[in-house]
Design a protein around this motif. Structure first.
Motif, PDB file in Angstrom:
ATOM      1  N   MET A 124     -49.291 -12.132  13.909  1.00  0.00           N
ATOM      2  CA  MET A 124     -50.119 -11.348  15.004  1.00  0.00           C
ATOM      3  C   MET A 124     -49.680 -10.110  15.605  1.00  0.00           C
ATOM      4  O   MET A 124     -50.351  -9.281  15.791  1.00  0.00           O
ATOM      5  N   ALA A 125     -48.363 -10.368  16.049  1.00  0.00           N
ATOM      6  CA  ALA A 125     -47.828  -9.287  16.750  1.00  0.00           C
ATOM      7  C   ALA A 125     -47.727  -7.961  15.554  1.00  0.00           C
ATOM      8  O   ALA A 125     -48.127  -6.753  16.220  1.00  0.00           O
ATOM      9  N   LEU A 126     -47.574  -8.210  14.440  1.00  0.00           N
ATOM     10  CA  LEU A 126     -47.576  -6.919  13.523  1.00  0.00           C
ATOM     11  C   LEU A 126     -48.846  -6.511  13.269  1.00  0.00           C
ATOM     12  O   LEU A 126     -49.189  -5.377  13.275  1.00  0.00           O
ATOM     13  N   HIS A 127     -49.868  -7.501  13.356  1.00  0.00           N
ATOM     14  CA  HIS A 127     -51.387  -7.013  13.704  1.00  0.00           C
ATOM     15  C   HIS A 127     -51.658  -6.190  14.645  1.00  0.00           C
ATOM     16  O   HIS A 127     -52.463  -5.182  14.668  1.00  0.00           O
ATOM     17  N   LEU A 128     -51.094  -6.450  15.962  1.00  0.00           N
ATOM     18  CA  LEU A 128     -51.440  -5.734  16.999  1.00  0.00           C
ATOM     19  C   LEU A 128     -50.455  -4.316  17.042  1.00  0.00           C
ATOM     20  O   LEU A 128     -50.923  -3.152  17.404  1.00  0.00           O
ATOM     21  N   ILE A 129     -49.491  -4.322  16.507  1.00  0.00           N
ATOM     22  CA  ILE A 129     -48.589  -2.996  16.187  1.00  0.00           C
ATOM     23  C   ILE A 129     -49.544  -2.156  15.389  1.00  0.00           C
ATOM     24  O   ILE A 129     -49.733  -0.828  15.599  1.00  0.00           O
ATOM     25  N   THR A 130     -50.264  -2.613  14.209  1.00  0.00           N
ATOM     26  CA  THR A 130     -51.001  -1.716  13.323  1.00  0.00           C
ATOM     27  C   THR A 130     -52.104  -1.380  14.061  1.00  0.00           C
ATOM     28  O   THR A 130     -52.558  -0.035  13.988  1.00  0.00           O
ATOM     29  N   THR A 131     -52.789  -2.013  15.002  1.00  0.00           N
ATOM     30  CA  THR A 131     -54.026  -1.447  15.577  1.00  0.00           C
ATOM     31  C   THR A 131     -53.482  -0.550  16.593  1.00  0.00           C
ATOM     32  O   THR A 131     -54.378   0.274  16.808  1.00  0.00           O
ATOM     33  N   ARG A 132     -52.416  -0.468  17.123  1.00  0.00           N
ATOM     34  CA  ARG A 132     -51.935   0.304  18.535  1.00  0.00           C
ATOM     35  C   ARG A 132     -51.539   1.571  17.850  1.00  0.00           C
ATOM     36  O   ARG A 132     -51.452   2.466  18.190  1.00  0.00           O
ATOM     37  N   HIS A 133     -50.446   1.335  16.743  1.00  0.00           N
ATOM     38  CA  HIS A 133     -49.665   2.547  16.274  1.00  0.00           C
ATOM     39  C   HIS A 133     -49.986   2.868  14.804  1.00  0.00           C
ATOM     40  O   HIS A 133     -49.308   3.690  14.406  1.00  0.00           O
ATOM     41  N   GLY A 134     -50.664   2.152  14.083  1.00  0.00           N
ATOM     42  CA  GLY A 134     -50.993   2.482  12.763  1.00  0.00           C
ATOM     43  C   GLY A 134     -50.109   1.542  11.695  1.00  0.00           C
ATOM     44  O   GLY A 134     -49.352   0.798  12.128  1.00  0.00           O
ATOM     45  N   PRO A 135     -50.930   1.501  10.595  1.00  0.00           N
ATOM     46  CA  PRO A 135     -50.010   0.679   9.684  1.00  0.00           C
ATOM     47  C   PRO A 135     -48.891   1.136   9.059  1.00  0.00           C
ATOM     48  O   PRO A 135     -47.946   0.336   8.880  1.00  0.00           O
ATOM     49  N   TYR A 136     -48.405   2.141   9.109  1.00  0.00           N
ATOM     50  CA  TYR A 136     -47.115   2.901   8.833  1.00  0.00           C
ATOM     51  C   TYR A 136     -46.103   2.080   9.669  1.00  0.00           C
ATOM     52  O   TYR A 136     -44.860   1.584   9.438  1.00  0.00           O
ATOM     53  N   ALA A 137     -46.340   2.172  11.016  1.00  0.00           N
ATOM     54  CA  ALA A 137     -45.350   1.619  12.096  1.00  0.00           C
ATOM     55  C   ALA A 137     -44.985  -0.080  11.762  1.00  0.00           C
ATOM     56  O   ALA A 137     -44.097  -0.447  11.884  1.00  0.00           O
ATOM     57  N   ALA A 138     -46.332  -0.523  11.599  1.00  0.00           N
ATOM     58  CA  ALA A 138     -46.169  -1.967  11.292  1.00  0.00           C
ATOM     59  C   ALA A 138     -45.339  -2.238   9.970  1.00  0.00           C
ATOM     60  O   ALA A 138     -44.365  -3.227  10.087  1.00  0.00           O
ATOM     61  N   GLY A 139     -45.439  -1.391   8.877  1.00  0.00           N
ATOM     62  CA  GLY A 139     -44.754  -1.563   7.808  1.00  0.00           C
ATOM     63  C   GLY A 139     -43.120  -1.260   8.246  1.00  0.00           C
ATOM     64  O   GLY A 139     -42.210  -1.992   7.639  1.00  0.00           O
ATOM     65  N   GLN A 140     -42.945  -0.283   9.084  1.00  0.00           N
ATOM     66  CA  GLN A 140     -41.401  -0.083   9.531  1.00  0.00           C
ATOM     67  C   GLN A 140     -40.904  -1.081  10.119  1.00  0.00           C
ATOM     68  O   GLN A 140     -39.875  -1.690   9.821  1.00  0.00           O
ATOM     69  N   VAL A 141     -41.702  -1.857  11.354  1.00  0.00           N
ATOM     70  CA  VAL A 141     -41.163  -3.105  11.731  1.00  0.00           C
ATOM     71  C   VAL A 141     -40.975  -4.065  10.823  1.00  0.00           C
ATOM     72  O   VAL A 141     -39.955  -4.779  10.910  1.00  0.00           O
ATOM     73  N   ALA A 142     -41.909  -4.296   9.963  1.00  0.00           N
ATOM     74  CA  ALA A 142     -41.733  -5.519   9.014  1.00  0.00           C
ATOM     75  C   ALA A 142     -40.442  -5.153   8.124  1.00  0.00           C
ATOM     76  O   ALA A 142     -39.656  -6.328   8.183  1.00  0.00           O
ATOM     77  N   ARG A 143     -40.152  -4.089   7.682  1.00  0.00           N
ATOM     78  CA  ARG A 143     -39.173  -3.990   6.960  1.00  0.00           C
ATOM     79  C   ARG A 143     -37.705  -4.088   7.592  1.00  0.00           C
ATOM     80  O   ARG A 143     -36.886  -4.417   7.065  1.00  0.00           O
ATOM     81  N   ALA A 144     -37.786  -3.582   8.902  1.00  0.00           N
ATOM     82  CA  ALA A 144     -36.592  -3.845   9.669  1.00  0.00           C
ATOM     83  C   ALA A 144     -36.239  -4.933   9.835  1.00  0.00           C
ATOM     84  O   ALA A 144     -34.936  -5.380   9.918  1.00  0.00           O
ATOM     85  N   MET A 145     -37.152  -6.073  10.157  1.00  0.00           N
ATOM     86  CA  MET A 145     -37.186  -7.334  10.668  1.00  0.00           C
ATOM     87  C   MET A 145     -36.833  -8.299   9.234  1.00  0.00           C
ATOM     88  O   MET A 145     -36.412  -9.351   9.527  1.00  0.00           O
ATOM     89  N   LEU A 146     -36.963  -7.841   7.949  1.00  0.00           N
ATOM     90  CA  LEU A 146     -36.832  -8.408   6.792  1.00  0.00           C
ATOM     91  C   LEU A 146     -37.598  -9.404   6.723  1.00  0.00           C
ATOM     92  O   LEU A 146     -37.597 -10.502   6.270  1.00  0.00           O
TER      93      LEU A 146
END
Length: 303
Positions: free
Chosen positions: A162-184
């Motif tokens: 859910m939080a990654l979804h909120l990052i996507t809607t607020r900052h875009g899919p690239y930002a969410a992908g960065q976060v997901a990869r950083a968190m493994l």
């Protein structure tokens, strides 16, 4: 700087707090700033797992850009106070977003925020949520659902989704992908969440070349991106780009870009934009293409 406020109820589940908090904290580290705040009735809150959390006892001033999250807890325990419920209602009424993880949906129901809205919660308490709040539309077996700035999730690890979804809607899919990869964390769960991002659906592969192509598309998805540009960025031929991308995602690069545009357009429409405005904002020449795409996907989205 947007603020993310966690409302902590006694016997809160630690991962319901830590998962979303880590997402927004990592986003902050990657250049998407957030201020995390924890509020509760008392300055110490016991978790189910035995760790005591510290919290503020007074609410900060909130703006429509801020987010309030209610993590789940193990009952029976005292419900959210009337003051806390008032804060939830007022924040949503002012244009803000309110979210819940697992049993946290109960607080949203008590605040009247689930009335007439689609929502979900952990499968173990779905029926109870529907019984307690008959005006809510409880959708079973979903990771998370967003309806009119009310976001509910199934619980535990789905709070991270859910939080990654909120990052996507607020900052875009690239930002969410960065976060997901950083968190493994896995960027693909399954297809049961209607609001799951295209990035999270088609990023589960391990092809570095395709990831580089997706990075470029996600940053510039509103632009015209000829295959020659993608091939130059990937350091391979246009034919190889098409072949590798299809093998890794099942899509063409253009179809992936279109999915990103459609997701962003749906977010803008949910925020009150016209179809014409949303279409132009995401890179379509006019509204006709957006209308056709929305009509094509309507049956699978339950519209």
């Amino acid at each position: 700087m947007p603020r993310v406020v966690f409302l902590l109820i006694p016997q809160v589940h630690l991962l319901d707090v830590a998962g979303p908090a880590q997402v927004f904290s990592t986003a902050d580290d990657l250049g998407h700033p957030h201020t995390l705040t924890y509020v509760a009735e008392d300055d110490e809150v016991a978790t189910v797992q035995g760790l005591t959390l510290r919290a503020e006892t007074s609410w900060p001033s909130l703006t429509p850009d801020d987010l309030v999250i209610v993590p789940g807890w193990r009952g029976p325990t005292r419900p959210a106070s009337q003051q806390a419920l008032r804060h939830l209602r007022e924040h949503h009424a002012s244009g803000g977003t309110v979210a819940s993880v697992c049993a946290g949906a109960d607080a949203l129901g008590r605040a009247g925020l689930l009335d007439g809205r689609r929502c979900t919660t952990h499968h173990a308490v779905q029926d109870e949520l529907a019984r307690l709040y008959p005006r809510a539309v409880v959708v079973k077996d979903r990771l998370y659902i967003e309806d009119d700035r009310i976001v509910t999730s199934a619980g535990v690890a789905s709070g991270t989704d859910m939080a990654l979804h909120l990052i996507t809607t607020r900052h875009g899919p690239y930002a969410a992908g960065q976060v997901a990869r950083a968190m493994l964390v896995h960027t693909h769960r399954d297809g049961t969440a209607e609001q799951i991002s295209p990035l999270l659906r088609w990023r589960s592969h391990v092809d570095d070349t395709v990831h580089r192509i997706q990075d470029l598309i996600e940053v510039r998805f509103t632009e015209r991106l000829p295959l020659s540009l993608l091939a130059e960025a990937a350091g391979c031929s246009e034919r190889t780009v098409t072949r590798l991308f299809s093998q890794a995602t099942g899509l063409t690069p253009l179809a992936y870009q279109t999915a990103l545009r459609l997701e962003r357009a749906e977010h803008l429409l949910g925020r009150g934009a016209t179809v014409e405005t949303a279409a132009r904002a995401v890179g379509f020449v006019d509204a006709r293409m957006l209308r056709r795409l929305r009509a094509r996907t309507a049956p699978s989205a339950g519209r």
